[in-house]
Design an enzyme around this catalytic site. Structure first.
Site, short mmCIF file in Angstrom:
data_model
loop_
_atom_site.label_atom_id
_atom_site.label_comp_id
_atom_site.label_asym_id
_atom_site.label_seq_id
_atom_site.Cartn_x
_atom_site.Cartn_y
_atom_site.Cartn_z
N GLU A 127 -0.74 -13.75 -6.63
CA GLU A 127 -1.28 -14.46 -7.80
C GLU A 127 -0.74 -13.92 -9.12
O GLU A 127 -0.47 -14.68 -10.06
CB GLU A 127 -2.80 -14.41 -7.78
CG GLU A 127 -3.37 -13.01 -7.97
CD GLU A 127 -4.74 -12.82 -7.36
OE1 GLU A 127 -5.43 -11.90 -7.81
OE2 GLU A 127 -5.12 -13.57 -6.45
N GLU A 128 -0.57 -12.58 -9.22
CA GLU A 128 -0.09 -12.02 -10.48
C GLU A 128 1.33 -12.48 -10.78
O GLU A 128 1.72 -12.61 -11.94
CB GLU A 128 -0.17 -10.49 -10.44
CG GLU A 128 -1.57 -9.92 -10.44
CD GLU A 128 -2.32 -10.16 -11.75
OE1 GLU A 128 -1.68 -10.14 -12.81
OE2 GLU A 128 -3.54 -10.38 -11.70
N ASP A 229 -8.54 -11.82 -0.97
CA ASP A 229 -9.08 -10.69 -1.72
C ASP A 229 -8.46 -10.61 -3.11
O ASP A 229 -7.72 -9.69 -3.44
CB ASP A 229 -8.82 -9.39 -0.95
CG ASP A 229 -9.46 -8.19 -1.62
OD1 ASP A 229 -10.50 -8.37 -2.26
OD2 ASP A 229 -8.90 -7.08 -1.51
N HIS A 281 0.03 -0.68 6.51
CA HIS A 281 -0.34 -0.75 7.92
C HIS A 281 0.20 -2.00 8.58
O HIS A 281 0.61 -1.97 9.75
CB HIS A 281 -1.87 -0.70 8.07
CG HIS A 281 -2.30 -0.59 9.50
ND1 HIS A 281 -2.64 -1.69 10.25
CD2 HIS A 281 -2.38 0.49 10.33
CE1 HIS A 281 -2.95 -1.30 11.48
NE2 HIS A 281 -2.80 0.01 11.55
N LYS A 322 4.91 3.51 15.77
CA LYS A 322 5.26 2.55 14.73
C LYS A 322 6.59 2.89 14.05
O LYS A 322 7.24 2.03 13.48
CB LYS A 322 4.13 2.46 13.70
CG LYS A 322 2.82 1.99 14.32
CD LYS A 322 1.64 2.16 13.38
CE LYS A 322 0.34 1.77 14.08
NZ LYS A 322 -0.84 1.96 13.21
#
Length: 350
Positions: A127-128, A229, A281, A322
């Site tokens: 959004e920014e 969020d 993550h 990972k």
């Protein structure tokens, strides 16, 4: 007797390990002064960063990050040597504050010039970018009073100030797009995901200053597993009261399949993660599906004493599979806006 005991304690003989071959030394600016006197340039970015390798502390880690990223880039050469025919996929993750800051233009450069393949960011990172196309963000001060700012409709992000009017413009801009997306969902059966939603925003903004625009133009997917969020979540919430017969539906499961598939199908994988939290993550966990990445660069200011994912060093990700055990990996401790432009100047933009 006492003197001998003390000397034995202080003057312990050294046994230098064979891998200690680099002596600590900083850049010799006198050398570059002489070059300037002869009509040549002063110290270059590449020379400065190369000197970091022998300075120690985080300077050496930054040097190592540049070395690792340049190796990733070498494996992305469109015409690589025969032994490097397995082209690398580069995953880039960044948090929203970096888009709020001037690091946005650095990130836009990477996307504009197809330097990376897959992006993960937060809702604010989406959004920014759009909001900056609709109104400016200003440099303020970390110590501006929150109560006074609130009364003036000014939002503080660190020492940055975003007028609340910018978010009002964002609502005016995005609502017609949400209306069209709901219409396509209901009449055409369009199956929206967070990444296809972000791609649509990049198409609609049609602004070359935008990261999302260049991601759309260059077909670089942007994933945002926590898309609600932020202000986008606010807009989606408000829109549910206007959408009929049902609101916009975003399929996050389809996105996790696509995200993980990028990693599974990568011949080789490099990850560059700016900041921590969900973006860190999400990228690392996708690379678990291929038994780990071959290269990894973390840049953030978090420490590991609290067990946070943001604070974890690359070696913790190795324990989870990972990042590969033999991977080239480094964590640079520091603030991204200070470090990343220098790193890009010595890698992708050199």
């Amino acid at each position: 007797m006492d003197e001998s005991l003390a000397k034995d304690a202080v003057f312990v003989a050294s046994s230098k390990p064979s891998d200690l071959t680099t002596e600590v030394v900083g850049p010799d600016f006198n050398k570059y002064d002489e070059r300037k006197k002869a009509g040549g340039p002063g110290i270059t970015v590449e020379e400065l960063v190369e000197s970091y390798g022998k300075i120690g502390f985080q300077a050496t880690n930054l040097h190592d990050a540049v070395t690792i990223i340049n190796e990733m880039r070498n494996w992305r050469d469109p015409n690589p040597p025969e032994e490097k025919s397995d082209r690398a996929t580069i995953f880039l993750g960044y948090t929203s504050n970096l888009i709020s800051s001037g690091v946005r233009e650095v990130l836009r450069y990477l996307v504009q010039h197809k330097c990376v393949d897959v992006i993960v960011t937060t809702a604010g990172g989406v959004e920014e970018d759009i909001i900056k196309c609709l109104g400016p963000t200003y440099v303020g001060d970390f110590h501006l009073d929150g109560k006074n700012l609130r009364a003036k409709g000014l939002n503080r992000i660190g020492n940055l100030i975003v007028p609340n009017d910018n978010y009002c413009r964002f609502e005016e801009w995005i609502f017609p797009i949400l209306n069209k997306m709901v219409e396509e969902q209901e009449t055409l059966g369009t199956h929206w995901t967070p990444s296809s939603f972000i791609r649509r925003l990049g198409k609609e903004i049609n602004d070359e200053s935008s990261v999302l625009y260049w991601a759309y133009k260059n077909n670089i997917p942007i994933y945002s597993p926590a898309l609600t969020d932020g202000s986008i979540g606010d807009m989606l919430y408000f829109h549910t009261y206007k959408a009929t017969p049902r609101p916009l539906v975003l399929d996050i499961v389809a996105d996790i399949r696509n995200m993980n598939t990028h990693a599974v199908r990568a011949n080789k994988s490099g990850i560059i993660i700016l900041g921590g939290g969900v973006v860190k993550h999400h990228i690392c966990n996708a690379n678990l599906m291929r038994n780990g990445a071959e290269w990894s660069v973390y840049i953030n200011s978090a420490n590991e004493f609290d067990g946070s994912d943001a604070g974890a060093r690359p070696d913790e990700a190795v324990s989870w599979g990972k990042i590969r055990g033999d991977a080239k990996k480094v964590k640079v401790y520091g603030e991204v806006s200070l470090l990343f432009p220098l790193i890009v100047a010595a890698t992708f933009a050199k």
